[in-house]
Structures are given as structure tokens and as C-alpha cells.
Enzyme design. Sequence first.
Site: not given
Length: 630
Positions: A215-216
Amino acid sequence: MKYLEGLNERQREAAEYLEGPLLIVAGAGAGKTKTITHRIAHMIEKGIPARQILAVTFTNKAAAEMRDRVRALVPEGKGLPFVSTFHSLGVRLLREFHEEAGLTRGFTIWDRDDSVRAVKAALEKLSIEQWPPRNILGTISRQKGDGVSVTEYAAQARTFRENTVAQAWALYEKALHEEGALDFDDLLFRTLTLLRSSERERALLQGRWHYITIDEYQDTNKAQYEIAAILAGERKNICVVGDTDQNIYSWRGADIAHLLQFELAFPGTKVVTLEQNYRSTRTILTAANGVIEKNKRRKPKTLFTDQGTGEPIALYGGVNEIDEAWFIAQEAARLIETGTPPKEIAVLYRENFQSRGIEEAMLHAGVPYRVLGTRFFERKEVKDTLSYLRAAMNTNARVDLQRIVGVPPRGIGKVTLEKMLAGLDADLPAGARTKVVAFRETLAKIAHAIKIVPASEAVAVTIEASGMQTLYEKTEEGRERLENIRELQNFATRYDDEEPPQGIEHLLEEAALQSDQDQLEDSHNAVSLMTIHASKGLEFDAVFVTGLEQGLFPSMRESDDRDEEEERRLFYVAITRARTRLYLTYASQRLKYGSREFTVPSEFIDDIDARLVQTFERKRSLLDDEDVIR
């Protein structure tokens, strides 16, 4: 297929794609966590063992939310994937393979203050005063994040400053080694080094996790990027989720190119773009789209929503920073009076110095507030307790021993401490030797507790055996400190189910790896004051974006590698924190670092269609609380 229910068409498309590289370009508020967690649940439903799934994100808060959502979705008995931050993953692997990594299993993790002190000592030893320790440490940190070792850096050093960094870095590494410690950046760098150099461990981990989710992804530095690529191995079952428009951490090594070039690094990548926003009104999203479309280095997308048009964006230009702060405080008070909970209001600023005037105005207006950044684990008495625990587990932890030897005072001075650290107890006078023996016995008692009792009980033993309980019971201020330590004991109960000493190990890891956002407690009902960087990943009903002046926001800091588009991305992040109400404020003059400057409104204000904006102005005077919309 039940885990695909409730997903929109694009989210469902991402959740159904399980084999091979997948890039999910997820706009702000587009339900990326829902997509990730339902995709993981769908994988398990399709027969993929949970133990073969690894999900990595950037904050403990985000990891905990993802873990809880997956747990709620997956039937009991199916197991859970390993969900972690990058740094926590590093800790786990370095403890598991400590011998291969050249470490002791009980290595200590230094916090930023520990690292600064060690670099300061190195610079003093080199008789160098030109650069602050934090400046040198920043360079070391950046190099480790790029996967560069001190030896490699020293070999390429050319300038006087580079040679200074190389020398200080070498002494710094020596201090870390002598204490059996790692700094924050080592948790990634040493993990990467292990994966690069050890074919056996690399193959073992590639066989352990067949499916990787990051994620991110736009926030990954080079070390994180390479760790993820190595773990994906030849299967290349790697799903990355990110948004180029929210890349705001280049100053600490985040490289937007990792997301922009993902399809080149992983040929055959499927790309899914999530553009439907579930957070903000149409007005706020139209403003955000208008701001960010000026950037060139981005994955194109246009956010849309089924939410209503909503309120117009409020713009206020203060006479000065005091006037601006008064407007913010009084408007926050009005929002609270009309039903907005204080914790659903945020005041965002570009630089920390801006908070002082806003705090004063909040106090005068009687508005409850909290400043994000005052961390529980950085309070002196809490750090002292953690140091006792670390020193009990690692007798070479010089930094921790120096911190606690005088808490409470026990008559062990600097000379005695140096001999004690050198193992020269026998050379001490009888009186000093008795004190050292008593101190060592205290640490031994704590170490014994850590090995045999649950984590919270080990903390209780530490509070009593260290003498801090007796020390702090005597005064009112002391009793407040004691309450904070007791809160640490309460916090430790979450690790009581773990086999000792793992409970305390994980407590110390979490304390060392806390981010600003991890300090946000939902039960604390107050207006949040924070930098825009700290607000990323959060959302509020009402958001004030302050200090919108040329030179302040956008910042005009000079930097050789400054990304001119990053300030606009930062403004985009600030705007998209708001659900229903967005305020933009600036001051016509501002006291900044001791001198008063006349200012010009930010160019970002002109990026927003004027039809979306209504302007506030004061009726009579600076302190008048009757505002009207013009």
C-alpha cells in the site's frame, strides 16, 4: 464470490485479478483499503492459504486497520495473512535471521534522539562544528534509504562535507555495533542487505509469501522498493496500490518513479484506476481536480462522486496571522455549536511554527484542541521506563544505561559509569562498587521478569524495582509522571497473550516505530492541529488549510533536488482530507522567524475555479466574532 459484493466495477476488477503484477491507481477517498482487504478475503476464499499472503503499508495505524478489516471478513479457522509496516517487517526478519544478519536476537532499536546524540559524539570526536548533528544524520538516513553502505559512500566521497559524513558515519556505525543496536533506517537497510547477500534466506522468504500487496507505493524509497521486488521473486504476484498525486515525501527518500515506472519494472502489469470518491463533496473534488491537473508527472485520473454538491469552499484573508487564527478558532467554535464533533475538525499548516498563534486563539475561544506531534512514547518518564526494559534485555545498551543510571539518583557518577560500562567494576572504590552491584541487580530483576511474566506485569516490576514509583509518589508533578508510566503498563496488556519475552520485545518495537498518526486516539474529542504531511491518510468533516501565501505555501525553500510539483501535491492532499466543509485562509502580513513580512496570496488559490469559492470578511474589528459571507 461473496467478498466481491459491495465493490464498484473498478474495485471488483482489481479484487478479481489475483495472478501476476497489478497496479491499483487509487485516488483520495476511493476506497483503496476496502479494495485491498476484499481482494485478500477473495484470495483466501479461492483457496490461497492466508500464510502465503503478505500485506505491507506505512503506519501502525494503517496496518492495524487493514488487519482488523481482514479479520472481520475471513471466516474463523482460515487463518490471517501477515499484515505489517515495512519497518515492522524488517524487525521480524532481522530477529528471525539475526545470525545471518550478523546481529544478536535482542538488538535494541534507537530512536531519533539516540541517533542524534551518537552523531553529535562522533562529530565532537572529529572536532567538527560546521554542521549540526541532525543535518549529518539526515544525510546518513537518506543514504541508507537508498541502500548505500558507509563503505560505498566513503569510496565515492569527494568534497570536505562528504568526507566528514563518511568519517562521522563510520564512528556512528561503531557505536551502534558496540551497543548491539540498530537505528530506524537499519531496519530496512539491514533487511535489504540480508536479502541481497543470503541466497538461502531469500529463497525461503520467496517461498513463504507467494502474494505481496504494498500500500502507499508512491511513498517507497529505494530500499523498500528493492525489498518488495526481491520478495515478489519470479512469481511476480505483486499488487501495489498508490497515487502519484499524493507523493509528498521525496525529502525523505520517497521516489515517485517507483509508481510511474511500475509497468516497465513488471512487464504484463494490469492497471486498474479507482476514481470514484466516497469521502468528499462534488465541490471539494472539483477544486482538487483543478489543482492537481497542472502537474505533469502523474498517472492521469479525475475523481468523481455520487455525493451532493455540498457547501462552497470558504476563503478568508486575515489582516495578519493573529486575525487569521481568530477566524479559525471562532469558525471552529461555530461548527461545534452547530453539531460538528471537535474531533471531526482539523487545522492544517505547512510549517510547525504556525501552530502557536492558532493554539492561543483556540484557548481564548474555549475550543478543545490537540497538537499532533506530542508523542506519548517521547515523554521523559515513559522513555526512562522503556530504557530500563531495553537495558535489562541488552546489557551493552550504553545509551539506555546512561539515561537511567540517575533515575532515580543512585550516586553513580560519570567516571563510575564509564568503568562500569568497560567492565572494570573491580577497579572501583568499595562504596561505588556497592552502588554498581545494586544497579546491576535491579536490571537482573527486571530481566528475569521479562523472561517469565506477561508484558504488563514486567512493566509493573520495572516501575517498582527501578525506584521510579517511590521517586514519583512524592510530588503532584511526580504523580502525573507516574500516571503516564501506568498508562504504559495498560498499553502493554495488548501483548500479555504472547510468550515471554516476545511480549516486551513487541512492546519495545511498537514504541520505537510509532508515527505521528499512531498517537491519534478516537476517544480524544478535540480539534486536531497538525502539519499537512502528518494529515495524510486521515479525513475530517471540516478542514482548515492555513497560511496560503507565496513563500510559505507553496514553500520557496531552495533545494538542489526540489520537486516543483510536490508543493501542489501537498495542497491536493490537504484539500482531499475534507469531507463536507473546506476553509482556505491566509494573512496579508505574517510574523515569521522574528520579522514581520507583507505577503501575497498563494498561487494555489487561483488554481481553484472562483465559482466554487465564497469569501469571508470581518464586519468591524479584529476581535469581532460576527462574520458574514460576501
